[in-house]
Every structure is written in structure tokens, then in C-alpha cells.
Design a protein around this motif. Structure first.
Motif, mmCIF file in Angstrom:
data_model
loop_
_atom_site.group_PDB
_atom_site.id
_atom_site.type_symbol
_atom_site.label_atom_id
_atom_site.label_comp_id
_atom_site.label_asym_id
_atom_site.label_seq_id
_atom_site.Cartn_x
_atom_site.Cartn_y
_atom_site.Cartn_z
ATOM 1 N N ARG A 1 0.858 -1.197 0.000
ATOM 2 C CA ARG A 1 0.000 0.000 0.000
ATOM 3 C C ARG A 1 0.891 1.244 0.000
ATOM 4 O O ARG A 1 1.795 1.370 0.820
ATOM 5 C CB ARG A 1 -0.868 0.036 1.250
ATOM 6 C CG ARG A 1 -1.507 -1.321 1.597
ATOM 7 C CD ARG A 1 -2.525 -1.098 2.673
ATOM 8 N NE ARG A 1 -2.888 -2.325 3.374
ATOM 9 C CZ ARG A 1 -4.115 -2.577 3.833
ATOM 10 N NH1 ARG A 1 -5.083 -1.706 3.646
ATOM 11 N NH2 ARG A 1 -4.380 -3.688 4.493
ATOM 12 N N VAL B 1 -4.007 -3.342 -9.016
ATOM 13 C CA VAL B 1 -4.441 -2.500 -7.901
ATOM 14 C C VAL B 1 -5.732 -3.075 -7.352
ATOM 15 O O VAL B 1 -6.696 -3.267 -8.091
ATOM 16 C CB VAL B 1 -4.656 -1.048 -8.372
ATOM 17 C CG1 VAL B 1 -5.326 -0.230 -7.265
ATOM 18 C CG2 VAL B 1 -3.334 -0.416 -8.769
ATOM 19 N N THR C 1 -7.939 1.502 -3.476
ATOM 20 C CA THR C 1 -7.452 2.876 -3.420
ATOM 21 C C THR C 1 -7.892 3.415 -2.061
ATOM 22 O O THR C 1 -8.521 2.695 -1.281
ATOM 23 C CB THR C 1 -8.056 3.757 -4.533
ATOM 24 O OG1 THR C 1 -9.412 4.062 -4.172
ATOM 25 C CG2 THR C 1 -8.019 3.063 -5.878
ATOM 26 N N ASP C 2 -7.594 4.684 -1.798
ATOM 27 C CA ASP C 2 -8.045 5.257 -0.536
ATOM 28 C C ASP C 2 -9.551 5.486 -0.555
ATOM 29 O O ASP C 2 -10.133 5.908 0.441
ATOM 30 C CB ASP C 2 -7.271 6.533 -0.180
ATOM 31 C CG ASP C 2 -6.939 7.380 -1.395
ATOM 32 O OD1 ASP C 2 -7.190 6.927 -2.546
ATOM 33 O OD2 ASP C 2 -6.399 8.492 -1.216
ATOM 34 N N ALA D 1 -3.184 10.727 -2.928
ATOM 35 C CA ALA D 1 -3.973 9.528 -3.179
ATOM 36 C C ALA D 1 -3.185 8.298 -2.762
ATOM 37 O O ALA D 1 -1.986 8.364 -2.524
ATOM 38 C CB ALA D 1 -4.343 9.435 -4.662
ATOM 39 N N ILE E 1 0.997 6.823 -8.611
ATOM 40 C CA ILE E 1 0.309 7.235 -7.386
ATOM 41 C C ILE E 1 0.088 8.741 -7.482
ATOM 42 O O ILE E 1 1.039 9.516 -7.400
ATOM 43 C CB ILE E 1 1.151 6.946 -6.118
ATOM 44 C CG1 ILE E 1 1.863 5.600 -6.222
ATOM 45 C CG2 ILE E 1 0.271 7.065 -4.868
ATOM 46 C CD1 ILE E 1 0.998 4.401 -6.077
ATOM 47 N N ARG F 1 -2.720 3.869 -3.323
ATOM 48 C CA ARG F 1 -2.980 2.675 -4.119
ATOM 49 C C ARG F 1 -2.435 1.478 -3.363
ATOM 50 O O ARG F 1 -1.349 1.560 -2.789
ATOM 51 C CB ARG F 1 -2.260 2.750 -5.488
ATOM 52 C CG ARG F 1 -2.726 3.873 -6.405
ATOM 53 C CD ARG F 1 -4.123 3.591 -6.967
ATOM 54 N NE ARG F 1 -4.560 4.651 -7.868
ATOM 55 C CZ ARG F 1 -5.245 5.742 -7.491
ATOM 56 N NH1 ARG F 1 -5.543 5.907 -6.208
ATOM 57 N NH2 ARG F 1 -5.624 6.639 -8.363
#
Lengths: 454, 374
Positions: free
Chosen positions: A257, A277, A280-281, A302, A298, A304
Motif C-alpha cells: 500500500r 491494484v 485505493t483510498d 492519493a 500514485i 494505491r
């Protein structure tokens, strides 16, 4: 805030620090969870939870997870915002701001459905706040100083309390004098594990934040007013060659992460694998929405998380693909001297600077090999040695080390990978080596698995 | 002692540059050429009472000649300092130019490889070219300064081929301690000795005898009545160091002209003494101040420059800055060295002026200005 108030605040913060370490602090902070702290810049693998809900802890690269206590059904943490000295690499200290003794701050780990109560003590000389990036929570807990709630004054402790309504990959950082405080290194990971341990399980879960600093060679404190021209590109406020490796046992399901709190995007590239991926957030990515990649960009602000099955043994480079981001501090205004004959000019210069060495006339690789004296508190622009010579890297660079039979909680460096015979590039000397030459007329089937036998 | 002997003692070895320079290097006023020239003259000129007008006028002529010699010695010493200082400056500008040459050479090389545009190359070259002009100018200035020295020393032919050092002597640890410089000047200055002789000559001419008392220069300038026979005036200002001027009984003098002449001489002498005091104080202030300034350059500025040079090299080593920046720092360091050399030259000029303030021979540009003239 004028200078006088600033000084007063500084003294207040210092006094707060004193009371905490002294005995009588027990009285004042009696009801608070212990303010844990660490002075180690190395990866501290968290132990598995003994209280609260069960989860598989994340390994924060060159970082640690914040201890917690259960208070009834509420999981309580104590974050302390304070000036820290971060060893960014052996031989370089950054005078940063961080949390609980380090920058980046400790990772907060909890489980979906839990209620968390986070005490935030401010030992900075100015006010701060904590924004819980990506988490779904009440507006008044969002941590934007002046908008969500008053900023936390120097020397005070505020409490944030909310329910973790979803699992995922998040982070925290100040939202009061945000530009300065993030340029000084204030940020940390916030991981919410799924309530159902069977949902998206992995064997190894790594986390890191991308942070950029501008610390002029010979200095210790970041230039906080810099907007774009940073000279230190870090994983969790560490730079190559002293970012810990990501150690993986062959066959593990691995998740990495990555969150980006710099001022530019970072294409994070991992050698040896393709991967997808998975989060995500914003949340988990549905399987039908994923696609295979080898480099994951990235974006700024943000996160990933990507996953792969560690089937390929080896030492695999893991880095930002912007080549200047795998360099430490260097001059970006240097003229290119490739191909220049510096013999005569060297003699002329040595009359004024007897220690002058001509460099760069054949490229810059000589920098990786020579070890000349450079300004204090500075790591060479390119550095690091591998089993076969200088790596000539810096900044955002580490190695994913996949080995057979590594114990589940073992993250210690297994050393360099030994390439099996015939699987390493060799120098051509006019004849093919034995395993590649064939004078037999018989048909030979190429062995499967990509490994050639001699 | 015959007149011939006197001349020999007074002007005997004409003060040569060598002696002058030895005085400079030791930095000790009492051992300078002036001391050798004057001491003997002063002894005879001031101590023994004189009756013969002829001898008095001979002594007067002798002191005037000695005064000229001192002035020449002083002027020569200043020119020597200026000439050496000019050579030192030229050498430093030369070093600056050599640093610029290196940058120019690198620029040309980078032009060949294709790394530097014509404009950027020209920027490096024009700097070097401008510096060459400055270097030529500095060399010419040094040559002209030497020529002035040659003229003062009266040299010609192969005599002009003497070597002027590339740098002035290092700054001494301390400025000469001349807290008593006023007393030294009042005791030793040749113009004051000449003034006393003048007074003696007047007294002799008008057959004044019976010296009644002594007044100080300050008392006379403050208006003490010379004719009064009573004790010293109550208005006498207090001075640390007294310069005594003899007062004769002029009451028996028939001619008013004689009395006036005597008064004029006494006032002239007092005025010269007051000026000598001021020049001495100014010279001492100058030499002390210039020493502090030169020491500041040497002990504060130059070490910082060395530190900058050291750090510049480390920064270059780390590929943080370019060779051009390294050379630029070196050139700026040389600018500071140039200023430090200038301050050192100013000190030596002030030191020479101190000598002149003690013995005499200061020219208009001398003591009071402390070598400030450009």
C-alpha cells in the motif's frame, strides 16, 4: 501569531514535553492512553492483536504501528505531534516534525466496525490538527483547522472519536498550517482491516508513504517554502541505501500500500512481476475493474494498494520510475561535461583548488564509485553497493526480496539473491558457454520454467 | 667639533632605502633612520648655550637640511610601501585572472562538446577579457609606482633595475605602542628644534639675557603674558606633556621691534608644538585603527573565505555545484584577499606616518591623513 506568542507557545510545548516525561505527568495524563514513542528508524514488525478484534497487522516500511488500549468497546490511541530527529539514512539526520518520536508517524491500525478514540497532544510550537484522509466520519471530526473544529493549540490535547464504517487504506496528516507541517514530515498511515478475516486476505501486507523534502546539503531542516524542486524523495522519510527491503516468502500473497503526500505524482514500478491494484483510498477495487500493470502511478494526495503472488524468487527492484527520484541531493543546474577534456583545465583549477578532481567527463557513474568528501549531513547523490558493484541509486529505491521458506513473521534481510547457474547475464568472450553451445544433432526439448539446464 | 664634522654627522650617510626599509620591517620608531640622523644633531643643537650668531645660523641651516632629509626619507618610505603594495595587488589580480582563465578554458571545451551555447561561452570569455584589462592596469600601476620611487631615490641606468618585492611584510602582531607619542614628538621633532633655535637666535640678536621662566606651548597659545614676571598664569590649561618655551626678560629692550620679533618667534614655536601634538595623536590613532582594520581582514574575513572555498569543494565533490561555481567562489575569495592587502598597505603607510610625526618630515599628505589618500 507574532514572534512573542510563538516563543511563548514554544516554551509551553517544551513544558508539556517535560511534564510528560516527569513523574507528576501520571496525574495529569492519568486518563490518557500511554504516549508511546520510538527512536528507531528501522522496520518494527507489529505483534498480532491480543485484545479487540482480530486482524493481520501491516508492516510499515522503516516504521511501526501505534500501540492501543481497549477502553470498553472503544479502541484508544494517543498521537503526539512533536519535533523529531529522523535518521533518513546512516549519516544523515533530518530535523523534522512528526508523531511519537518519528517521521513519518506510526501507523494506526484498527478493524472495520470498531469505534476509535484518538487523543492528539500537540507539542509543536504552533497549533495543529489531524485530518483522517479517506475515512468516512462526522464533519466535526474531519480535522480541518478552523472548518471542522478549532485547531489544537500548542500544549493542548484534543480527542477525535468516530466509528470505522469501512475497511481500507487511509492516512492522516495535519490540516492546520498544512503546507509547512507536511513539508516538515507530518503524516502517517491509517489502516482499517476488514471485519471478515477471510475478505481479501494476504500473507504479507506492506505500507509506505511517499514524502519529499528539500534539505540543502550541509543543513538539517527542510526548506518548507519549496514548492516543486525537492531534493530528497523518500519512502517513509527514509532514502536509499537505507530503506529496509520488502522481505517475502515464495508463494506468499503480498499487498503493498502506497500513499503520496508529495507535490508530484510517482510511478511506482516493481520488477519481476505484473500485478493489480486492489484498493485505493476510496475503497476496494472490484475484480472486474482491475487490470494488470507493472508500474502504478500514485497521484498526489492519493493511495494505491496492489497485490501479487510472490512466485518469482529473486531480488526485485522497487522504485519510483522518475529517474531523478532515485537520486539523492544533487545539483540540477550542472552543465553536462560528458566528452570534455578536462586535463588542461584541471591543472589550471588546481592552482586555486588543489583538491579539485575532474568528474563527469564520461558520465556520472564515477560518483557512485568514488567516495570523496562531501558536505556534512549529506548522502551522495548516487550510492549503494550490491553483490555485483555500485547500485548508483538514491531516494525512492528499495528491493523486494522473494525467497523460499521464509517464516511467516520473519522480515529480516536474507542477504543478496544467488542467481542459479545460467540465469545471470554474462560477458561474451567470443565463445558461447557450455550450457548454451550444442554440438549434438539430437533434438533437445527446452526445459519448462524458464530455467535452462547446462 | 668642526663644521665639517657637524655636516658629516648630520647628513653623513644619506638615508638610503635600505635603512628606511629596515625601519619599516622592525616597525620600531626609535630605531628608524630618523633616529640616527637626528639624535646627534639635537644634542648639540639644543643643549649647549650659544653666543655666536654665526654658529647659530649654521645650526639653523643644518637643521633645515636635516629636515629636508627626513622629508625625503618619509616620502621615499611611503612610495616604497605604495610600490610594493601595487605589486602585491597586481599579483592578486593576476591570480583572479588565472581563475577566470580556467573557467574560460572549460567554457571553450564545453563549446566543443556541445554543452554550452555561444552566449554562455561568451559570458565566460568576456569576464576573463575584462579581467585581463584590469590585470594590465594593475601591472602598469605597479610599474608607475616603482618609477616614482626611482625618481625619489635619484636612481638611473642599471640602478633602476632593483627588485620590488611582491608583497608587503606581514602585519605585525601589535601596532606600535606609542601611547607617549606626544612626548616623543615634542622631544624629537626637528621643526621644534629649529623653532627653539629661531628663538635663541632672536634672543641672541637683541642681546636678551636673563631667562626668567619657562612657559608651555599651551600657555602661550592660551594667551599667557610673556612679559609678566610673576609666576605662571592661573589660566594655564593642564596638559599631560609640557613643551617648555624659554621666556626672557624683555623689559630692558630698547627696540619694540625686537620685542615683537621675539614674541612672534615664541608664538610660532608654540603653534608648531600644538600642531605637532595633534599630528602625533592623529598618527597614533591612525596606526592603531589601521592595524585593527587590517587585522580584521586577516583574522575574520580571510578565514571565512577559506571556509567558503573548502565547502565549495565539498559541494562540487557531491555534484551539487558546478566547476564554474567553484571557480567563482575562488575569484570572490581573491577579491577579499585584495581588500586585505589594501588594508595592510594602509597600515604600513600609517606606520610610516607615525615615524614622521615623531621625528618630523611629514608632508602635507602625511600624518594627519594617516595614509588615507588614494
Amino acid at each position: 501569531m507574532n514572534r512573542r506568542q510563538m516563543l511563548g507557545a514554544g516554551i509551553g510545548a517544551g513544558a508539556a514535553a517535560l511534564t510528560v516525561s516527569a513523574g507528576q505527568a501520571q496525574t495529569r495524563f492519568r486518563d490518557l492512553p500511554e504516549a508511546s514513542s520510538t527512536d528507531s528508524p528501522y522496520t518494527q514488525v507489529p505483534s498480532r492483536p491480543t485484545t479487540g478484534l482480530e486482524y493481520n497487522p501491516i508492516v510499515t516500511l522503516n516504521g511501526w504501528s501505534l500501540p492501543y488500549r481497549m477502553n470498553g468497546n472503544v479502541k484508544e490511541f494517543h498521537l503526539v505531534a512533536e519535533p523529531v530527529e529522523r535518521i533518513m539514512a546512516e549519516g544523515m539526520v533530518g530535523r523534522l516534525w512528526g508523531y511519537n518520536g518519528q517521521s513519518t508517524g506510526p501507523t494506526i491500525e484498527a478493524v472495520e466496525g470498531e469505534r476509535v478514540r484518538i487523543y492528539v497532544t500537540n507539542r509543536l510550537p504552533e497549533h495543529t490538527s489531524v485530518h483522517w484522509h479517506g475515512l468516512i466520519l462526522p464533519s466535526g471530526m474531519d480535522g480541518v483547522g478552523g472548518l471542522s473544529h478549532p485547531a489544537i493549540p500548542s500544549g493542548k490535547t484534543f480527542v477525535y472519536e468516530f466509528d470505522l464504517v469501512k475497511s481500507g487504506t487511509f492516512m492522516y496528516h495535519p490540516h492546520a498550517d498544512e503546507m509547512v507541517q507536511m513539508a516538515m514530515g507530518m503524516m502517517g498511515l491509517f489502516i482499517v482491516h476488514p471485519r471478515d478475516p477471510a475478505f481479501m486476505p494476504v500473507d504479507r501486507d506492506f505500507g509506505l508513504l511517499l514524502a519529499a523534502y528539500d534539505i540543502d546539503p550541509g543543513t538539517y531542516i527542510p526548506r518548507v517554502s519549496e514548492m516543486t524542486d525537492f531534493n530528497l524523495w523518500t519512502f517513509n522519510s527514509r532514502i536509499f541505501p537505507d530503506i529496509d527491503p520488502l522481505v517475502v516468502s515464495k508463494g506468499d500473497r503480498v499487498r503493498i500500500r502506497v500513499g503520496n503526500l508529495t507535490m508530484t505524482n510517482h510511478p511506482i514500478h516493481m520488477h519481476g512481476y505484473d500485478f493489480e491494484v486492489t484498493s485505493t483510498d476510496g475503497g476496494w477495487v472490484r475484480p472486474e475493474a482491475r487490470w494488470p500493470e507493472v508500474t502504478i502511478d500514485i497521484p498526489v494526495g492519493a493511495m494505491r494498494a496492489y497485490e501479487f503472488n510472490a512466485v518469482h524468487e529473486g531480488d526485485w527492484a522497487f522504485h519510483c520510475h522518475k529517474s531523478h527520484h532515485t537520486m539523492n541531493a544533487m545539483g540540477h543546474e550542472l552543465p553536462t561535461v560528458i566528452g570534455a577534456n578536462k586535463k588542461r583545465v584541471t591543472e589550471m583549477i588546481r592552482k586555486h583548488q588543489p583538491g579539485y578532481m575532474p568528474m563527469g567527463t564520461a558520465g556520472m557513474a564515477d560518483m557512485g564509485e568514488m567516495s570523496m568528501e562531501i558536505p556534512e549531513n549529506t548522502i551522495p547523490m548516487m550510492t549503494g553497493w550490491g553483490p555485483f558493484g555500485p547500485l548508483e541509486m538514491g531516494g525512492m529505491f528499495s528491493v523486494v526480496k522473494v525467497r523460499e521458506g521464509i517464516a511467516p513473521d520473519d522480515y529480516s534481510d536474507p542477504g543478496w539473491f544467488e542467481n542459479p547457474p545460467g540465469t545471470q547475464a554474462w560477458e561474451w568472450t567470443g565463445e558461447l558457454p557450455e550450457h548454451a553451445s550444442n554440438d549434438s544433432p539430437a533434438t533437445i526439448l527446452t526445459p519448462r520454467g524458464g530455467i535452462r539446464l547446462g | 667639533m668642526s663644521a665639517a664634522d657637524l655636516w658629516e654627522t648630520a647628513l653623513g650617510p644619506v638615508p638610503s632605502l635600505g635603512i628606511s626599509v629596515s625601519g619599516l620591517v622592525t616597525g620600531d620608531v626609535t630605531r628608524s633612520v630618523e633616529a640616527t640622523v637626528i639624535t646627534s644633531i639635537l644634542d648639540i643643537a639644543t643643549k649647549k648655550p650659544r653666543t655666536k650668531a654665526a654658529e647659530l645660523s649654521f645650526r639653523q641651516a643644518q637643521l633645515a637640511a636635516a629636515g629636508d632629509t627626513l622629508a625625503l626619507a618619509h616620502e621615499t618610505r611611503r612610495k616604497w610601501i605604495e610600490a610594493v603594495g601595487a605589486y602585491e595587488a597586481a599579483a592578486l589580480v593576476g591570480r583572479s585572472q588565472s581563475a577566470a582563465d580556467a573557467a574560460s578554458e572549460l567554457a571553450a571545451e564545453l563549446g566543443t562538446t556541445g554543452a554550452l551555447s555561444k552566449a554562455d561561452q561568451a559570458r565566460e570569455h568576456v569576464f576573463t577579457a575584462e579581467l585581463s584589462a584590469e590585470h594590465a592596469d594593475a601591472k602598469l600601476e605597479a610599474q608607475l609606482a616603482k618609477e616614482q620611487l626611482v625618481r625619489l631615490m635619484g636612481l638611473w641606468g642599471t640602478g633602476t633595475e632593483f627588485y620590488v618585492p611582491d608583497s608587503l611584510p606581514a602585519l605585525p602582531a601589535n601596532a606600535p605602542n606609542r601611547a607617549n607619542i606626544e612626548r616623543l614628538a615634542l622631544t624629537n621633532r626637528i621643526d621644534l628644534a629649529a623653532g627653539r633655535l629661531d628663538l635663541e637666535a632672536v634672543a641672541n640678536r637683541y642681546r636678551l639675557n636673563g631667562q626668567t621662566r619657562m612657559l608651555s606651548d599651551a600657555e602661550i597659545i592660551a594667551g599667557a603674558e610673556i612679559e609678566r614676571e610673576e609666576g605662571e598664569s592661573e589660566r594655564a590649561p593642564v596638559v599631560d606633556v609640557e613643551f617648555r618655551i624659554p621666556v626672557y626678560d624683555t623689559s630692558g629692550l630698547i627696540s619694540r621691534r625686537g620685542k615683537l620679533e621675539y614674541l612672534r618667534s615664541a608664538n610660532n614655536l608654540a603653534q608648531t608644538a600644538i600642531e605637532a601634538r595633534s599630528e602625533a595623536r592623529a598618527a597614533y590613532a591612525a596606526v592603531t585603527g589601521k592595524h585593527q582594520i587590517a587585522r580584521h581582514w586577516r583574522d575574520q574575513v580571510l578565514p571565512l573565505r577559506r571556509q567558503i572555498d573548502e565547502q565549495a569543494l565539498l559541494s562540487y565533490n557531491g555534484m551539487l555545484t558546478s566547476t564554474f561555481e567553484l571557480l567563482n567562489d575562488a575569484r570572490e575569495g581573491l577579491e577579499s584577499q585584495l581588500s586585505a592587502a589594501e588594508a595592510k598597505k594602509d597600515y604600513w603607510l600609517a606606520e610610516a606616518d607615525t615615524t614622521a610625526a615623531v621625528w618630523g618630515g611629514a608632508t602635507g599628505e602625511g600624518a594627519s591623513e594617516g595614509g588615507d589618500e588614494e
